[in-house]
Design a protein around this motif. Sequence first.
Motif, PDB file in Angstrom:
ATOM      1  N   SER A  15       0.801  -1.221   0.000  1.00 46.10           N
ATOM      2  CA  SER A  15       0.000   0.000   0.000  1.00 46.10           C
ATOM      3  C   SER A  15       0.833   1.270   0.000  1.00 46.10           C
ATOM      4  CB  SER A  15      -0.921   0.008   1.221  1.00 46.10           C
ATOM      5  OG  SER A  15      -0.172  -0.068   2.410  1.00 46.10           O
ATOM      6  N   GLY A  16       2.161   1.170   0.062  1.00 43.31           N
ATOM      7  CA  GLY A  16       2.972   2.382   0.068  1.00 43.31           C
ATOM      8  C   GLY A  16       4.352   2.141   0.640  1.00 43.31           C
ATOM      9  N   LEU A  17       4.725   2.973   1.598  1.00 48.95           N
ATOM     10  CA  LEU A  17       6.056   2.905   2.190  1.00 48.95           C
ATOM     11  C   LEU A  17       5.927   2.717   3.696  1.00 48.95           C
ATOM     12  CD1 LEU A  17       9.158   3.285   1.674  1.00 48.95           C
ATOM     13  CD2 LEU A  17       8.826   5.691   2.288  1.00 48.95           C
ATOM     14  N   LEU A  42       5.750   1.811  14.005  1.00 50.78           N
ATOM     15  CA  LEU A  42       5.869   1.940  12.559  1.00 50.78           C
ATOM     16  C   LEU A  42       4.687   2.696  11.987  1.00 50.78           C
ATOM     17  CD1 LEU A  42       3.765  -0.370  11.279  1.00 50.78           C
ATOM     18  CD2 LEU A  42       5.530  -1.875  12.158  1.00 50.78           C
ATOM     19  N   ASN A  43       4.868   3.141  10.782  1.00 52.67           N
ATOM     20  CA  ASN A  43       3.829   3.920  10.124  1.00 52.67           C
ATOM     21  C   ASN A  43       3.836   3.563   8.642  1.00 52.67           C
ATOM     22  OD1 ASN A  43       1.781   5.805   9.838  1.00 52.67           O
ATOM     23  ND2 ASN A  43       3.187   7.522   9.577  1.00 52.67           N
ATOM     24  N   ILE A  44       2.673   3.616   8.031  1.00 50.30           N
ATOM     25  CA  ILE A  44       2.549   3.360   6.595  1.00 50.30           C
ATOM     26  C   ILE A  44       2.203   4.675   5.898  1.00 50.30           C
ATOM     27  CG2 ILE A  44       1.341   2.098   4.785  1.00 50.30           C
ATOM     28  CD1 ILE A  44       2.970   0.270   6.513  1.00 50.30           C
ATOM     29  N   ASP A  77      -0.567   9.340  -1.016  1.00 50.03           N
ATOM     30  CA  ASP A  77       0.062  10.523  -0.430  1.00 50.03           C
ATOM     31  C   ASP A  77       1.395  10.827  -1.087  1.00 50.03           C
ATOM     32  OD1 ASP A  77      -2.089  10.639   1.220  1.00 50.03           O
ATOM     33  OD2 ASP A  77      -1.047   9.985   3.036  1.00 50.03           O
ATOM     34  N   ILE A  78       2.125   9.783  -1.445  1.00 54.44           N
ATOM     35  CA  ILE A  78       3.401   9.988  -2.132  1.00 54.44           C
ATOM     36  C   ILE A  78       3.156  10.599  -3.508  1.00 54.44           C
ATOM     37  CG2 ILE A  78       5.447   8.838  -3.061  1.00 54.44           C
ATOM     38  CD1 ILE A  78       5.142   6.758  -0.834  1.00 54.44           C
ATOM     39  N   GLU A  79       2.139  10.067  -4.209  1.00 57.04           N
ATOM     40  CA  GLU A  79       1.850  10.577  -5.552  1.00 57.04           C
ATOM     41  C   GLU A  79       1.348  12.019  -5.514  1.00 57.04           C
ATOM     42  OE1 GLU A  79      -0.917   7.665  -6.856  1.00 57.04           O
ATOM     43  OE2 GLU A  79       0.626   6.310  -7.649  1.00 57.04           O
TER      44      GLU A  79
END
Length: 619
Positions: A450-452, A605-607, A612-614
């Motif tokens: 789903s992301g980073l 931790l966090n996702i 959001d990156i895009e």
Amino acid sequence: MSDIIQLLPDAVANQIAAGEVIQRPASVVKELVENALDAGATEITINIKDAGKTLIQISDNGCGMSPTDARMAFERHATSKIKNANDLFCIRTMGFRGEALASIAAIADVELRTKKVEDELGTFIHIIGSEVKTQEPAGVNNGTNFLIKNLFFNVPARRKFLKANSTELKHIIWEVQRVALPNPGIRFSLIHNGTPVYELPAANYRKRIVDVFGKSLAQSLVNVDEDTSIVKIFGFIGQPKFARKTMGEQFFFVNGRFMRHPYFHKAIMQAYEQLLPPDSYPSYFLFLELDPGSIDINVHPTKTEIKFENERDIWPIVHAAIRESLGKHNVVPSIDFDQSGSIDIPVPKRSAEGIRFPDIKINPDYNPFDTDKQHSGGSYTPSSTTTFREKKNLDNWEDLYEGVQLKIKTENEPVAVRQSVDFSEARAEHFTGKKVLQLKQRYILTPVKSGLMVIDQRRAHERILFEQFLEVLKSDSVASQQQLFPQTIELNPADAAVLRSILEDLLSLGFDIREFGKDTFVINGTPGVLDVTSPELIVEKLLEEYKNSPVDARTKAKEQIALSLAKASALNYGIDLKQEEVDHLIDNLFACSTPNFTPDGKKVLNIIPLEDIEKGFLR
């Protein structure tokens, strides 16, 4: 219709007042010691049993009281400090409200023995729950002696919510520190269950600070002295390199009274800006003297919150005084303006040996048109060993995380609402060194479906160690790693008392610590699950964490020990991790029962969602 408004009986009114003034045994110690100071005492002895729950005895060599004064002192709002309302604005005494003794007598069994120097006989008074049982002449020593027994005996709800003895003792020690530091000319003794905690002789300010907090603090103290028309500031601050990770050695005093003041604290922290390690706090012991008419200390029952008429004028004075002291002692980096534009490049001596100029190697057989010997498109072909390792890791990660849903708490949503992250995409190649990044020696970054995903390396290690220590506590046998050379650690009296109170639990965790003389301990062994290079540092950090993390009940004590030890032992920020260390950390984290939060509820931790990156690349 009958009238419904009535006056409360004195006993009930006193119990209500006691709820504000007397919150725990430490409150009794504070109030009675302050009264002893106002009585002109030069020697004060505090003797307590079971952290004050069973007995609090305060004796002093002050002026004492007459029979009439002794009886009147237990009445509400009876005070010798205030004659009219204007006196409230020029207070220099510690106590003045006239509530303390009435409140204490309302919720305890109180015995008072007091005598003035000029009197032949003194007075004995016995009061239980605001009811006077006895008042008679008695042969007693000069000064005043209070015995407070069975605190909150008639308020069971309040007694029920008292904390463990170690916690209540900690609060008593704090109160003694707050009254002993600004009064170095007075001798203080604190005894708990027959064991001396403090024996503080009369001294100067610097010696008193060292006596209270230990000899190790002496080398870090920097003098502060600033006198202005608004305020006089003096005392000591700690050098940045001796800053601690937890608070506890930060003290403000105004006209000899301890106070909390976040606004002035910020002035000090800004003075230390760019001098402190991350998340560290400097020690400071600052004494402010100013006109009593420019402050209001009557804003809180405990008198620890003080309002200043001109605090915005005092703030820059505090800030400048700290900066000046750091500069005088060469703590603040100095600038040499004569060299400010130059670049200092060391020039080797001609006779220097071992200096080699770089060689240029040329391959005469190199042919750029010979494509058979080149890798196409810059791609990387792993060796057979690397391929096997990646495949092995892939199998392990897919087996470990198949079907696992990590629950992440999202902002502005109730606890029940969770975002699920599927770890089926957390492929082994993400952790082989090509798709894992350590950022700022603090975070571990890796892509997920789903992301980073961003992992806090220290918090992750805290969670891992905490669960390991809990497992150790549940087992019957604990492996202890014996030290080849036992370490001796000398503590200040307060820390020594805390260590004694938790020593049994530390033994169950695998520590082998024995008392060796007054406030000195020998560390013979440490838990086998820890890779300990400095046992004494681990114990000091453990005590700092434990003192600042109160235990709610005895049944929670071992869990608190595990939490404090995990915090003290976790790897610090600013450490480069090898690839195998990253792999090991992540493996152990996601094998935990609750990998996404630390034991005290902080995010591990966090996702960062892909959307959001895009969005960051949209104009």
